[in-house]
Design an enzyme around this catalytic site. Structure first.
Site, PDB file in Angstrom:
ATOM      1  N   GLY A 122       0.842  -1.208   0.000  1.00  0.00           N
ATOM      2  CA  GLY A 122       0.000   0.000   0.000  1.00  0.00           C
ATOM      3  C   GLY A 122       0.870   1.248   0.000  1.00  0.00           C
ATOM      4  O   GLY A 122       0.520   2.264   0.599  1.00  0.00           O
TER       5      GLY A 122
ATOM      6  N   GLY B 120      -0.224   5.125  -1.136  1.00  0.00           N
ATOM      7  CA  GLY B 120      -1.248   5.901  -0.450  1.00  0.00           C
ATOM      8  C   GLY B 120      -0.707   7.121   0.290  1.00  0.00           C
ATOM      9  O   GLY B 120       0.486   7.450   0.202  1.00  0.00           O
ATOM     10  N   GLN B 121      -1.612   7.792   1.014  1.00  0.00           N
ATOM     11  CA  GLN B 121      -1.242   9.043   1.685  1.00  0.00           C
ATOM     12  C   GLN B 121      -0.068   8.831   2.643  1.00  0.00           C
ATOM     13  O   GLN B 121       0.920   9.569   2.597  1.00  0.00           O
ATOM     14  CB  GLN B 121      -2.450   9.611   2.449  1.00  0.00           C
TER      15      GLN B 121
ATOM     16  N   ASP C 191       2.046  -1.825  -4.379  1.00  0.00           N
ATOM     17  CA  ASP C 191       0.665  -1.343  -4.277  1.00  0.00           C
ATOM     18  C   ASP C 191      -0.151  -2.125  -5.303  1.00  0.00           C
ATOM     19  O   ASP C 191       0.416  -2.722  -6.222  1.00  0.00           O
ATOM     20  CB  ASP C 191       0.603   0.170  -4.570  1.00  0.00           C
TER      21      ASP C 191
ATOM     22  N   ARG D  81      -2.053  -0.768  -7.418  1.00  0.00           N
ATOM     23  CA  ARG D  81      -2.103   0.018  -8.659  1.00  0.00           C
ATOM     24  C   ARG D  81      -0.883   0.926  -8.793  1.00  0.00           C
ATOM     25  O   ARG D  81      -0.157   1.148  -7.826  1.00  0.00           O
ATOM     26  CB  ARG D  81      -3.391   0.821  -8.749  1.00  0.00           C
TER      27      ARG D  81
ATOM     28  N   TYR E  87     -15.035   0.087   9.118  1.00  0.00           N
ATOM     29  CA  TYR E  87     -13.597   0.365   9.222  1.00  0.00           C
ATOM     30  C   TYR E  87     -13.127   0.190  10.671  1.00  0.00           C
ATOM     31  O   TYR E  87     -12.131  -0.498  10.936  1.00  0.00           O
ATOM     32  CB  TYR E  87     -13.364   1.798   8.743  1.00  0.00           C
TER      33      TYR E  87
ATOM     34  N   LYS F 221     -10.473  -2.539  12.348  1.00  0.00           N
ATOM     35  CA  LYS F 221      -9.264  -2.141  13.074  1.00  0.00           C
ATOM     36  C   LYS F 221      -9.274  -2.740  14.488  1.00  0.00           C
ATOM     37  O   LYS F 221      -8.232  -3.196  14.985  1.00  0.00           O
ATOM     38  CB  LYS F 221      -9.153  -0.611  13.147  1.00  0.00           C
TER      39      LYS F 221
HETATM   40  P1  NAD Z   1      -4.690   5.390   1.462  1.00  0.00           P
HETATM   41  O1  NAD Z   1      -6.098   5.025   1.129  1.00  0.00           O
HETATM   42  O2  NAD Z   1      -4.204   6.739   1.113  1.00  0.00           O
HETATM   43  O3  NAD Z   1      -3.692   4.329   0.815  1.00  0.00           O
HETATM   44  C1  NAD Z   1      -3.943   2.961   0.794  1.00  0.00           C
HETATM   45  C2  NAD Z   1      -3.138   2.369  -0.342  1.00  0.00           C
HETATM   46  O4  NAD Z   1      -3.427   0.960  -0.374  1.00  0.00           O
HETATM   47  C3  NAD Z   1      -3.512   2.927  -1.725  1.00  0.00           C
HETATM   48  O5  NAD Z   1      -2.348   3.328  -2.410  1.00  0.00           O
HETATM   49  C4  NAD Z   1      -4.194   1.768  -2.422  1.00  0.00           C
HETATM   50  O6  NAD Z   1      -3.974   1.736  -3.822  1.00  0.00           O
HETATM   51  C5  NAD Z   1      -3.559   0.582  -1.721  1.00  0.00           C
HETATM   52  N1  NAD Z   1      -4.379  -0.635  -1.803  1.00  0.00           N
HETATM   53  C6  NAD Z   1      -5.721  -0.742  -1.801  1.00  0.00           C
HETATM   54  N2  NAD Z   1      -6.071  -2.036  -1.923  1.00  0.00           N
HETATM   55  C7  NAD Z   1      -4.932  -2.747  -1.995  1.00  0.00           C
HETATM   56  C8  NAD Z   1      -4.651  -4.132  -2.143  1.00  0.00           C
HETATM   57  N3  NAD Z   1      -5.612  -5.056  -2.227  1.00  0.00           N
HETATM   58  N4  NAD Z   1      -3.343  -4.501  -2.177  1.00  0.00           N
HETATM   59  C9  NAD Z   1      -2.343  -3.585  -2.104  1.00  0.00           C
HETATM   60  N5  NAD Z   1      -2.553  -2.267  -1.982  1.00  0.00           N
HETATM   61  C10 NAD Z   1      -3.840  -1.853  -1.930  1.00  0.00           C
HETATM   62  O7  NAD Z   1      -4.514   5.099   3.022  1.00  0.00           O
HETATM   63  P2  NAD Z   1      -3.516   5.847   4.050  1.00  0.00           P
HETATM   64  O8  NAD Z   1      -4.205   7.068   4.503  1.00  0.00           O
HETATM   65  O9  NAD Z   1      -2.154   5.923   3.484  1.00  0.00           O
HETATM   66  O10 NAD Z   1      -3.567   4.823   5.265  1.00  0.00           O
HETATM   67  C11 NAD Z   1      -2.564   3.852   5.486  1.00  0.00           C
HETATM   68  C12 NAD Z   1      -2.944   3.070   6.735  1.00  0.00           C
HETATM   69  O11 NAD Z   1      -3.060   3.974   7.844  1.00  0.00           O
HETATM   70  C13 NAD Z   1      -4.293   2.358   6.637  1.00  0.00           C
HETATM   71  O12 NAD Z   1      -4.226   1.151   7.346  1.00  0.00           O
HETATM   72  C14 NAD Z   1      -5.240   3.294   7.354  1.00  0.00           C
HETATM   73  O13 NAD Z   1      -6.328   2.599   7.898  1.00  0.00           O
HETATM   74  C15 NAD Z   1      -4.332   3.852   8.446  1.00  0.00           C
HETATM   75  N6  NAD Z   1      -4.796   5.155   8.949  1.00  0.00           N
HETATM   76  C16 NAD Z   1      -4.761   6.271   8.148  1.00  0.00           C
HETATM   77  C17 NAD Z   1      -5.200   7.487   8.659  1.00  0.00           C
HETATM   78  C18 NAD Z   1      -5.159   8.758   7.816  1.00  0.00           C
HETATM   79  O14 NAD Z   1      -5.590   9.828   8.296  1.00  0.00           O
HETATM   80  N7  NAD Z   1      -4.635   8.727   6.610  1.00  0.00           N
HETATM   81  C19 NAD Z   1      -5.689   7.568   9.972  1.00  0.00           C
HETATM   82  C20 NAD Z   1      -5.755   6.410  10.735  1.00  0.00           C
HETATM   83  C21 NAD Z   1      -5.277   5.203  10.223  1.00  0.00           C
END
Ligand code: NAD
Length: 321
Positions: free
Chosen positions: A8, A11-12, A34, A36, A142, A146
């Site tokens: 992943g 992602g962000q 990832d 994609r 969600y 978690k």
């Molecule tokens: P995001 O949605 O920005 O990124 C997730 C990434 O996972 C994406 O690039 C997506 O393409 C990839 N993905 C989706 N399905 C997939 C699969 N089957 N196989 C491989 N990759 C896949 O999420 P984020 O904000 O970067 O969050 C990362 C982690 O942190 C997550 O577990 C999220 O729950 C946790 N989190 C994030 C926040 C936040 O504010 N961003 C807050 C609390 C927890």
């Protein structure tokens, strides 16, 4: 030297974690993956592979191919998107975790980082200075994934000695990569609109106080918990982690101090109910004691940095991802 796999990574959080881990471990020791190719910065700047976190055999093959010892599992479906696709959220969020926990149980990997969230809490949780150990009755899919994940992490640590470490991230604010469908996304979108449109329609109401954190602090916390000696990690479910809390109105005021023309409309949607079920502030004293966690960015600093970086980004030819 560690060989690291990030799942992943586009992602962000995964994208900025990838850059940081490449600096720490070296480009050739960090494999970013990832499902994609969406984040070209990540895909073009080091080792990158397409990998589906739900595919146990593919994850195992990738770990064997690169001799991986540490996995950061960042793939997940977030809170707002999860409410639209409950079974897909359950499938991705729980099965991807089982896969890496089971590979660690087999002895294939030594260490796992898996993020949890403040979404593990619900309306019956004390909402101010939410303690580490408290009532947890999440109302979103969600949050349920978690909470379940946290129980399994602790179980795999106790029963099989798996070294899995976790943080309950609050809402994360960053400028490099857009957030991926969470309830705290407004706190990123608002900065983009402040630069591009000078008005923002906020999907939460003005008084919705939520715990938030700047990306640099979140990345530092992630690196710190992973570098801490195993004996210091006394919580094997997931650590509360906090920096600051604010409302949309307070965030808007901090932007207005720098951009006086900016305006805001409040148009709460389905995400208001999710935000209302989450804590307003978090007691993270276990993280501060066990592995010396401390944050650096307050709201004023975050706003200054976000405006500075986004102005540069929008005026350069670089595309916002
Ligand atoms: P995001 O949605 O920005 O990124 C997730 C990434 O996972 C994406 O690039 C997506 O393409 C990839 N993905 C989706 N399905 C997939 C699969 N089957 N196989 C491989 N990759 C896949 O999420 P984020 O904000 O970067 O969050 C990362 C982690 O942190 C997550 O577990 C999220 O729950 C946790 N989190 C994030 C926040 C936040 O504010 N961003 C807050 C609390 C927890």
């Amino acid at each position: 030297m560690s060989k690291v796999l990030i799942i992943g990574a586009g992602g962000q959080i995964g994208s900025e974690l990838t850059f940081k881990l490449r600096k720490i471990h070296g480009d050739n020791n960090v494999v970013a993956t990832d499902i994609r190719h969406s984040n070209l910065d990540i895909a073009n700047s080091g080792l990158f592979e397409i990998l589906d976190a739900k595919d146990f055999d593919a994850v195992k093959k990738c770990i064997n191919k690169h001799n991986i010892d540490t996995v950061y599992l960042m793939a997940a479906m977030l809170s707002a998107t999860g409410e639209k696709h409950p079974m897909m959220a359950w499938d991705l969020n729980t099965n991807s975790l089982f896969h890496v926990l089971n590979l660690a149980k087999e002895g294939l990997i030594k260490k796992i980082f898996w993020p949890s969230s403040i979404a593990v809490f619900g309306p019956t949780t004390p909402s101010k200075q939410t303690p580490q150990h408290t009532i947890m009755e999440p109302t979103t899919v969600y949050g349920i994934t978690k909470q379940v994940g946290e129980r399994w992490c602790e179980y795999y640590h106790k029963q099989y000695g798996v070294d899995v470490r976790s943080i309950r991230y609050p809402g994360i604010i960053s400028w490099k990569t857009m957030p991926g469908g969470g309830t705290t996304d407004y706190a990123v979108e608002i900065y983009h609109k402040a630069i591009t449109d000078s008005v923002y329609d906020c999907f939460l109401n003005e008084n919705t106080e939520l715990p938030m954190m700047f990306m640099d602090d979140a990345i530092n916390a992630t690196v710190d918990i992973m570098q801490a000696p195993s004996d210091n990690i006394t919580i094997r479910s997931s650590y509360n982690l906090a920096a600051i809390s604010f409302t949309p109105q307070e965030l808007f005021n901090s932007i207005r101090a720098l951009l006086p023309e900016f305006s805001i409309n409040y148009k709460p949607d389905f995400r208001q109910a999710i935000a209302d079920s989450w804590p307003k502030s978090i007691d993270d004293s276990f993280a501060r004691t066990d592995w010396d966690w401390k944050h650096e960015y307050d709201l004023e600093l975050i706003t200054k940095e976000m405006i500075l970086q986004l102005k540069k980004k929008y005026t350069s030819s670089e595309q916002v991802i």
